[in-house]
Enzyme design. Sequence first.
Site, PDB file in Angstrom:
ATOM      1  N   CYS A  93      -2.263 -27.781 -48.318  1.00 14.93           N
ATOM      2  CA  CYS A  93      -2.037 -29.061 -47.637  1.00 14.93           C
ATOM      3  C   CYS A  93      -1.861 -28.879 -46.139  1.00 14.93           C
ATOM      4  O   CYS A  93      -2.541 -29.493 -45.336  1.00 14.93           O
ATOM      5  CB  CYS A  93      -0.804 -29.759 -48.200  1.00 14.93           C
ATOM      6  N   HIS A  94      -0.897 -28.006 -45.768  1.00 13.30           N
ATOM      7  CA  HIS A  94      -0.623 -27.835 -44.346  1.00 13.30           C
ATOM      8  C   HIS A  94      -0.564 -26.383 -43.938  1.00 13.30           C
ATOM      9  O   HIS A  94      -0.013 -26.050 -42.884  1.00 13.30           O
ATOM     10  CB  HIS A  94       0.664 -28.565 -43.958  1.00 13.30           C
ATOM     11  N   GLY A  95      -1.092 -25.501 -44.805  1.00 14.21           N
ATOM     12  CA  GLY A  95      -1.260 -24.115 -44.419  1.00 14.21           C
ATOM     13  C   GLY A  95      -0.011 -23.262 -44.408  1.00 14.21           C
ATOM     14  O   GLY A  95       0.108 -22.354 -43.591  1.00 14.21           O
TER      15      GLY A  95
END
Lengths: 434, 176, 278
Positions: free
Chosen positions: B140-142
């Site tokens: 999703c956001h690394g």
Amino acid sequence: MSFPWANEYKPSHPLMQWIDEKLPLPRFVYNAVGAGYPVPRNLNYMWNFGVLAGFALVLQIVTGVVLAMHYAANAGVAFDSVEHIMRDVNWGWMLRYAHANGASMFFIVVYTHIFRGFFYSSYKAPREMIWLLGVVIFLLMMATAFMGYVLPWGQMSFWGAKVITGLFSAIPLVGPPLQEWLLGGFAPDNAALNRFFSLHFLLPFVILGVIILHVWALHIPGSSNPTGVEVKQESDTVPFHPYYTAKDGFGLGIFLMVYCALVFFAPNLLGHPDNYIPANPLSTPAHIVPEWYFWPFYAILRAFTSDFLIIPAKLMGVLAMFSAILVWFFLPWLDTSPVRSGHYRPLFRKFFYALVIDVLVLGYCGGAPAEEPYVMISQIASMYYFLHFLVILPIVSSIETPQPLPFSITEAVLGKDEHATLAPATPPSAPAVA
Amino acid sequence: MAGDGVRRRDFINIAAVSFAGVGGLAALYPLISQMAPSADVLAESSTEIDISAIAPGQAIKAVWRKQPVFIRNLTPEEIKSADAVDVASLRDPQTLEQRTTAGKTNWLITMGVCTHLGCVPLGAGEGEVKGEFGGYFCPCHGSVYDTAARIRKGPAPKNLEVPPHEFSSDTVVKIG
Amino acid sequence: MVRLFGPLVGLFFVAALLLSFGVGAYNAATQPTPPSAEKLFHMHPKDVKFSFDGPFGTFDKAQLQRGFKVYQEVCSNCHSLKQVAFRDLGALGYNEAQVKAIAKNWGTKAQTFDPKTGDRGERPNLPSDHFPPVYYAGQGNPPDLSLIAKSRHGGAQYIHSLLTGYVDQAGYKNEAGEELLKKFPDAKTPDGLYFNPYFANLNLAMPQPLTSEGQVTYSDGTKATVDQMAMDVSAFLTWTAEPKLDKRKQTGWPVLGFLLAATVLAYLAKRNVWADKH
């Protein structure tokens, strides 16, 4: 309100003044149910039931919205989801019993409110519109209550849905397709359950809207009162707040005690055991009855057992049942006596009490099995019901000699005051509310 | 005396209004608490999982409280690489030993819920990307987690949460 | 218009009702419906007392545990209890370990299904599971018992009366002294059904389930007479139908007390407000 001596809303706090300029909602409330609404000073406890009905509606909406968070409107799991509410949801048992018994309390209160209207002829000019809207509210309540009873998907739910939608199949030509359309199928199933849930959620808000109209219409002529004599002067009225807020507060306490006694100590008293059996489309319960508040009308429905002229008995029953309520719409024009209150109408009063007994008898027969002697009793009682509204009331209002009315409400309360100064006899002009 | 009468009246009126207020507030309690987890949901708050079939280097996704739990059987190399990290350099300093049961350090049991915004990180399923630290990677956001499921890179603030668990036997672990 | 058509409509309905009444009265006079066997011989439940009767009544946990044992050893062979979960038994006074053991040792196992392989299997029940379904191949449809006490008129009294009410149909007389088979020779119980005057239509598919003293061995030393077992299982089934009964009444009293105080105050406040107007 309409009377020139009504208190005017004068906010003292700057914030309230600011709000009053931008959106005069506090002013609206003040004029509707606050000190700005002058109300006859002689209202008895029968006048508590309007506020109680409004309270009952709020109660039903609050508990209902909360129950809808847990209920599943699917024929496969609806029954189990209600049991889940009863067993696992925090306070779920109380919320469900509160909602089920709240419906009964709502009807008790509204029936009292309606019969108050019958006795004091609250439907007469200039209050016809209040009455007509009231009958609309009652019809909406019946539809809402019926659909709510279907939701637990017990045996009575299922067969109630089948029988009530079956009423529409009595209509010539379009009946059977109409029933299929209402149900979305050939028998009650998922489609019917889902639409009933949707409408059961929607209709209370429609009722709320019509109640706003009902109260709006009430504020144009102002409340009626037990003498039926119109307000003539300032001494005839008191401000709604604090006088009737205090009185309604006491009435609300009594209402809540009865209600809580039902919810906590006899929650299933007014229900039917068969609705704790899951719906079974292959087996009808031995003795199906609707909820108690429909019994008088159910008795009228079942009273028609023979075809009449070219009309089949089934259609006659349906026509009569709907007419039994629709006839209320015509009351303001059926009862033309200039005197409102039953207190001053000796002949009318006798027939009024006969009607009360008649409806109780109808109610008893509607809850009893469809066998003799109940059918014959409900036939006689139904005859009186229609005669009362459609024949007796017009005749009585023409031939009756009413007793003398008090000159004013003040006189009725305090006795005749020789020194009383009278306001002009002409009723004050009536601007719209707020 | 008249003053006393007025005071008594005021007292009763205030008391009546107060009772109404208290009653109204009390009625709110069931209306609010009905939204809390119901008894059936709470009853599923512990679950027992058979871990006998998980070979070293493999992981499974189990379900606890309707959320994924990663149960990973670490290889000695993975344990070694986790222990080699300087704990003080971590964003959420914890050793592998603190995150596992003594004597069973190879069993890394964590929630499969990224501590950033709740996505399910990759790395437990067969063939999934494990990220540059060989643990888990949240697409999703690394956020990147290492072999002890500690946050190493990306926006997540905390290591993957270790749920309360105990080993009922060598092959069964009870979560919750 | 209304005053012209109103009475006509009224008389129209009255005429139809008169016709219905006349036809009904004629039929009732010429072909009276004879009373049925059910009407004359069906018995209302016996008036037995339970600990949970009345506004102050509460469940007797020891009795519920005995009743659960009767359900487990006798009723559960044919009747399911699907609304109840094993964890609920904690309310009967069992501790967590006991509940777990009851669930694990329950005869019918929980069904499992692996959606990947399509394999069906079994596993022991867990406390969070509901009682497993019971499949029954014999005559009749044994109802689920979770709500039986609320879905029958008379509740626990009805269950107790039914369980203890099996009698020999031959020579059976009602309270008025009429003999069933003399009055209704056709009412003989068909094969495969059993006569019981407490059942709505007098014949049911369930053979007498509680037949002999000591059929269930109570661990608390209570003598397991048929009547005792019937009482206990009736109490247990009232609990399964209304598990929140105790909490409901415990909540109700403070609520009513508070409302009474509030209503008295509201009355006094109302009198204060109106003091200068009467």
